[in-house]
Design a protein around this motif. Structure first.
Motif, PDB file in Angstrom:
ATOM      1  N   LEU A 192       4.053   3.323  -6.109  1.00 22.98           N
ATOM      2  CA  LEU A 192       3.955   2.577  -7.034  1.00 22.98           C
ATOM      3  C   LEU A 192       2.885   1.671  -7.244  1.00 22.98           C
ATOM      4  O   LEU A 192       1.968   1.830  -6.457  1.00 22.98           O
ATOM      5  N   LYS A 193       2.841   0.693  -8.030  1.00 25.48           N
ATOM      6  CA  LYS A 193       1.908  -0.277  -8.282  1.00 25.48           C
ATOM      7  C   LYS A 193       1.660  -0.967  -7.085  1.00 25.48           C
ATOM      8  O   LYS A 193       0.395  -1.098  -6.782  1.00 25.48           O
ATOM      9  N   LEU A 194       2.631  -1.530  -6.295  1.00 24.03           N
ATOM     10  CA  LEU A 194       2.277  -2.432  -5.165  1.00 24.03           C
ATOM     11  C   LEU A 194       3.345  -1.911  -4.199  1.00 24.03           C
ATOM     12  O   LEU A 194       3.770  -2.611  -3.286  1.00 24.03           O
ATOM     13  N   ASN A 195       3.331  -0.648  -4.071  1.00 24.94           N
ATOM     14  CA  ASN A 195       4.163   0.150  -3.027  1.00 24.94           C
ATOM     15  C   ASN A 195       4.031   1.286  -2.530  1.00 24.94           C
ATOM     16  O   ASN A 195       3.789   2.118  -3.508  1.00 24.94           O
ATOM     17  N   ILE A 196       3.577   1.641  -1.164  1.00 21.25           N
ATOM     18  CA  ILE A 196       3.591   3.124  -0.856  1.00 21.25           C
ATOM     19  C   ILE A 196       4.801   3.059   0.127  1.00 21.25           C
ATOM     20  O   ILE A 196       5.081   2.346   0.716  1.00 21.25           O
ATOM     21  N   HIS A 197       5.610   4.381  -0.096  1.00 21.99           N
ATOM     22  CA  HIS A 197       6.696   4.419   0.505  1.00 21.99           C
ATOM     23  C   HIS A 197       6.895   6.049   1.128  1.00 21.99           C
ATOM     24  O   HIS A 197       6.171   6.812   0.493  1.00 21.99           O
ATOM     25  N   GLY A 232      11.764   3.235   9.418  1.00 22.59           N
ATOM     26  CA  GLY A 232      11.933   2.254   8.685  1.00 22.59           C
ATOM     27  C   GLY A 232      10.580   1.287   8.890  1.00 22.59           C
ATOM     28  O   GLY A 232      10.767   0.049   9.078  1.00 22.59           O
ATOM     29  N   ALA A 233       9.483   1.680   8.962  1.00 20.79           N
ATOM     30  CA  ALA A 233       8.121   1.284   9.401  1.00 20.79           C
ATOM     31  C   ALA A 233       7.808   0.270   8.219  1.00 20.79           C
ATOM     32  O   ALA A 233       8.257   0.741   6.756  1.00 20.79           O
ATOM     33  N   GLU A 234       7.502  -0.936   8.497  1.00 26.28           N
ATOM     34  CA  GLU A 234       7.039  -1.890   7.520  1.00 26.28           C
ATOM     35  C   GLU A 234       5.628  -2.045   7.665  1.00 26.28           C
ATOM     36  O   GLU A 234       5.386  -2.810   8.769  1.00 26.28           O
ATOM     37  N   VAL A 235       4.700  -1.716   6.917  1.00 20.62           N
ATOM     38  CA  VAL A 235       3.218  -2.355   6.934  1.00 20.62           C
ATOM     39  C   VAL A 235       2.896  -2.860   5.901  1.00 20.62           C
ATOM     40  O   VAL A 235       3.173  -2.830   4.498  1.00 20.62           O
ATOM     41  N   TYR A 236       2.072  -4.174   5.944  1.00 22.01           N
ATOM     42  CA  TYR A 236       1.624  -4.948   5.202  1.00 22.01           C
ATOM     43  C   TYR A 236       0.240  -5.187   5.439  1.00 22.01           C
ATOM     44  O   TYR A 236      -0.362  -5.194   6.413  1.00 22.01           O
ATOM     45  N   SER A 237      -0.609  -5.225   4.077  1.00 15.70           N
ATOM     46  CA  SER A 237      -1.960  -5.692   4.041  1.00 15.70           C
ATOM     47  C   SER A 237      -1.904  -7.478   3.742  1.00 15.70           C
ATOM     48  O   SER A 237      -1.155  -7.341   2.566  1.00 15.70           O
ATOM     49  N   ALA A 238      -2.250  -8.191   4.376  1.00 20.87           N
ATOM     50  CA  ALA A 238      -2.348  -9.573   3.912  1.00 20.87           C
ATOM     51  C   ALA A 238      -3.553 -10.208   3.873  1.00 20.87           C
ATOM     52  O   ALA A 238      -4.623  -9.724   4.762  1.00 20.87           O
ATOM     53  N   ALA A 239      -3.533 -11.189   2.901  1.00 25.08           N
ATOM     54  CA  ALA A 239      -5.105 -12.008   2.993  1.00 25.08           C
ATOM     55  C   ALA A 239      -4.780 -13.276   2.271  1.00 25.08           C
ATOM     56  O   ALA A 239      -3.596 -13.554   1.894  1.00 25.08           O
ATOM     57  N   SER A 278      10.244   3.960   5.078  1.00 22.22           N
ATOM     58  CA  SER A 278       9.078   3.372   5.424  1.00 22.22           C
ATOM     59  C   SER A 278       8.178   2.966   4.193  1.00 22.22           C
ATOM     60  O   SER A 278       8.092   3.523   3.009  1.00 22.22           O
ATOM     61  N   LYS A 279       7.648   1.926   4.268  1.00 22.79           N
ATOM     62  CA  LYS A 279       6.842   1.196   3.200  1.00 22.79           C
ATOM     63  C   LYS A 279       5.505   0.677   3.610  1.00 22.79           C
ATOM     64  O   LYS A 279       5.429   0.162   4.656  1.00 22.79           O
ATOM     65  N   PHE A 280       4.599   0.530   2.748  1.00 25.07           N
ATOM     66  CA  PHE A 280       3.112  -0.113   2.778  1.00 25.07           C
ATOM     67  C   PHE A 280       3.089  -1.124   1.696  1.00 25.07           C
ATOM     68  O   PHE A 280       3.078  -0.492   0.517  1.00 25.07           O
ATOM     69  N   GLU A 281       3.030  -2.406   1.712  1.00 24.80           N
ATOM     70  CA  GLU A 281       2.713  -3.313   0.582  1.00 24.80           C
ATOM     71  C   GLU A 281       1.809  -4.284   0.880  1.00 24.80           C
ATOM     72  O   GLU A 281       1.492  -4.855   2.056  1.00 24.80           O
ATOM     73  N   PRO A 282       1.036  -4.809  -0.289  1.00 24.56           N
ATOM     74  CA  PRO A 282       0.293  -6.181   0.208  1.00 24.56           C
ATOM     75  C   PRO A 282       0.900  -7.138   0.029  1.00 24.56           C
ATOM     76  O   PRO A 282       2.113  -7.627  -0.685  1.00 24.56           O
ATOM     77  N   LEU A 283       0.403  -8.511   0.820  1.00 25.54           N
ATOM     78  CA  LEU A 283       1.137  -9.471   0.565  1.00 25.54           C
ATOM     79  C   LEU A 283       0.239 -10.746   0.189  1.00 25.54           C
ATOM     80  O   LEU A 283      -0.986 -10.698   0.820  1.00 25.54           O
ATOM     81  N   SER A 284       0.467 -11.672  -0.365  1.00 25.35           N
ATOM     82  CA  SER A 284      -0.318 -12.888  -0.452  1.00 25.35           C
ATOM     83  C   SER A 284      -0.217 -13.877   0.603  1.00 25.35           C
ATOM     84  O   SER A 284       0.630 -14.033   1.498  1.00 25.35           O
ATOM     85  N   ILE A 309      -5.543   3.593   8.813  1.00 24.06           N
ATOM     86  CA  ILE A 309      -4.533   2.713   9.862  1.00 24.06           C
ATOM     87  C   ILE A 309      -3.122   2.578   9.212  1.00 24.06           C
ATOM     88  O   ILE A 309      -2.103   2.835   9.720  1.00 24.06           O
ATOM     89  N   GLY A 310      -3.120   1.991   8.129  1.00 21.36           N
ATOM     90  CA  GLY A 310      -2.119   1.510   7.413  1.00 21.36           C
ATOM     91  C   GLY A 310      -1.293   2.789   6.839  1.00 21.36           C
ATOM     92  O   GLY A 310       0.205   2.670   6.984  1.00 21.36           O
TER      93      GLY A 310
END
Length: 575
Positions: A185-190, A147-154, A196-202, A135-136
């Motif tokens: 990249l290590k902490l980025n899908i674009h 310019g989609a911004e997608v994040y996985s957060a935990a 647009s980008k997909f990143e993890p968030l603390s 889905i992400g």
């Protein structure tokens, strides 16, 4: 290849009982089928092409773990059901200034996705993270959003990276398909084409301000000790026309947290207590009373059992939990998706809904009436309940509620929306300012009970001493009812008996209905009960006022014995 019809068939088989499923999954499937048929009546439509588009995207999404790593994901029926719900239902885009549907260049109505929030609760090892990773990726680069911004957060960056890393590995293992859509990249899908980008968030909510989220995936929501991350992400989706905030979790033990709050809200939607066409929910868990160690019940919490989760592993864990009490909570929460420390709901809401309506005012004025007041505190809901006893021994009630209008600005969004809806319909009165004016409530109560055959008005002395004194000066028979087990246990049991015995009539006030569904109990060793609430925001002021009135009715509600002639014919000792 997965098709929309596979998801529809799954829902039909669940509802018919062909597939083993718990009540909450059946309700989710029934809601889906009802909306397919009746959704257009209220402006909700199902777009099969949109639903199929997300399913087709998964043809390019590979497994990243185990023996199937690198091979295309074969979506399970329950996955398909979730996906076609989230991406298939649409509603017209409404212009906020004119209140009219927005039209495109061809004069057609612009349609946007219906669901903006989703809650998916299921036991571990059912591949929910794999579903979420797909889905992400879809919402990053295949959803048509610039310019989609997608994040996985935990709660931790490592936890947030589970969904993100699965998505990145999907790209690595499909270089000729997904690799052509995305870079990483290590902490980025674009995706450069759409920026647009997909990143993890603390979970450091202080670093989440300024986001403009198209999709937020919150992994293991039950582990969030505060609501900060959820609230920040929810606020950050407001600028997007069809954003999605997607919670994936197993059960936990913190009933005071944001996860249990969302779970409770989801259940109310599924059971029809609350209407919210923007919120999707599916909860895979056992039903109350199910034998935890009966294998026949395990698929209720594990829709992937036998596919992505092994039966022999479940049997091994169950054997350990049965023999070792210390291992039982983990088995119940992680593998049967049961909240182990949550108190049980008190009221069977189906029986509450089937209660007959309160009698007419003309009839009520002839019957004895007891009233109960719950003033709570000055920044929250105040409640008053009147309870009549008719000649047949049936109970009839009416409820009234007040809240400071300023409180709506600080309440959680979904709760504030409920308050406003009820206020617009006349079920909840908004008072001026940030706090309740007890003088105003006193005048309201005086007017409300005028003309009734009032016997007593009960109140909790902890918060209403001055209020009660003011009423007493007006000649109202007020009685202290401390909120103790001694005063409320029998009142609750008596109320429950009347409801189950079809001797209880209420005025169908949706605020009272919502509050009754919020009441939880945890019987003590003597089987006494006391009203608690499932989460801090799930108020129970109305039921508390009802139990206060019922407590006094139980004390003096019987007929007064006829004492005439008692002393004229005394018992004489020795005769």
């Amino acid at each position: 290849m997965a098709t929309v019809s596979d998801g529809i068939t799954y829902a039909e088989r669940v509802v018919s009982g062909e597939i083993v499923a718990g009540e909450l999954v059946r309700l989710s499937c029934q809601r889906f089928l009802n909306d397919l048929e009746h959704g257009p009546d209220r402006g909700v439509y199902f777009n099969e092409d949109r639903a199929q588009h997300i399913l087709d995207f998964y043809d390019f999404v590979p497994h990243v773990k185990g023996a199937l790593a690198g091979k295309p994901i074969d979506l399970m029926d329950w996955d398909i059901f979730i996906l076609i719900n989230l991406f298939g239902f649409v509603i017209p885009l409404i212009d906020e200034l004119t209140g009219l549907p927005v039209l495109d260049e061809d004069g057609d109505t612009v349609m946007v996705r219906r669901f903006r929030t989703a809650y998916n609760e299921v036991a571990r090892k059912n591949a929910k993270s794999t579903l979420s990773s797909g889905i992400g990726l879809y919402m990053t680069g295949a959803d048509g959003e610039g310019g989609a911004e997608v994040y996985s957060a935990a709660t931790t960056r490592d936890q947030a990276r589970i969904v993100f890393d699965d998505a990145k590995n999907m790209i690595k293992k499909a270089p000729k398909t997904l690799g052509r859509l995305f870079s990483h990249l290590k902490l980025n899908i674009h995706q450069e084409r759409t920026a647009s980008k997909f990143e993890p968030l603390s979970s450091d909510a202080n670093n989440l301000d300024g986001l403009n989220i198209h999709c937020g995936i919150v992994d293991e929501l039950h582990a969030h000790r505060t609501r900060d991350v959820w609230d920040v992400l929810e606020t950050a989706t407001g600028a997007r026309l069809q954003s999605l905030l997607f919670a994936i979790t197993t059960a936990g033990s913190n009933k005071e947290g944001i996860c249990f709050e969302q779970r409770d809200y989801a259940i109310k939607i599924l059971r029809g207590i609350v209407e919210d066409d923007t919120y999707f929910a599916v909860i895979y868990t056992l039903d109350e009373g199910d034998d935890h160690f009966d294998e026949a019940n395990w698929p209720k919490a594990n829709p992937g059992l036998g596919i992505c989760k092994r039966w022999d592993d479940m049997r091994r864990l169950a054997k350990k939990a049965k023999e070792q009490i210390a291992a039982r909570p983990n088995f119940l929460t992680k593998h049967l998706n049961i909240w182990v420390t949550a108190e049980s709901s008190w009221m069977d809401m189906d029986k509450w809904d089937k209660c007959p309506e309160t009698a007419s005012d003309e009839e009520l004025k002839n019957w004895p009436m007891w009233a109960g007041i719950d003033l709570s505190n000055k920044i929250d809901i105040c409640a008053a309940v009147k309870e009549w006893l008719d000649p047949a021994g049936h109970t009839h009630i009416k409820a009234k509620f007040w809240i400071p209008e300023g409180r709506l600005e600080t309440a959680p969004k979904h709760i504030a929306e409920l308050y406003r809806k009820w206020a617009d319909a006349g079920y909840l009165e908004l008072t001026d300012g940030e706090v309740i004016d007890h003088g105003y409530i006193k005048a309201e109560v005086m007017a409300w009970i005028a003309g009734d055959n009032l016997q007593e008005l009960g109140f909790d002395p902890w918060s209403a001493t001055q209020f009660s004194l003011a009423l007493a000066e007006e000649g109202i028979p007020v009685v202290e009812v401390p909120q103790t087990v001694k005063n409320l246990s029998e009142a609750m049991k008596s109320t429950e008996a009347d409801i189950y015995g079809k001797k209880f009539h209420h005025d169908k006030n949706p605020v009272m209905t919502w509050m009754m569904s919020n009441v939880t109990v945890k019987p003590d060793k003597n089987d006494n009960i006391f009203p608690n609430k499932s989460t801090p925001e799930n108020k129970i002021d109305g039921p508390s006022a009802l139990f206060t009135a019922r407590s006094r009715q139980l004390v003096n509600g019987g007929s007064t014995p006829d004492m005439s002639g008692f002393f004229a014919d005394p018992i004489i000792i020795g005769v």
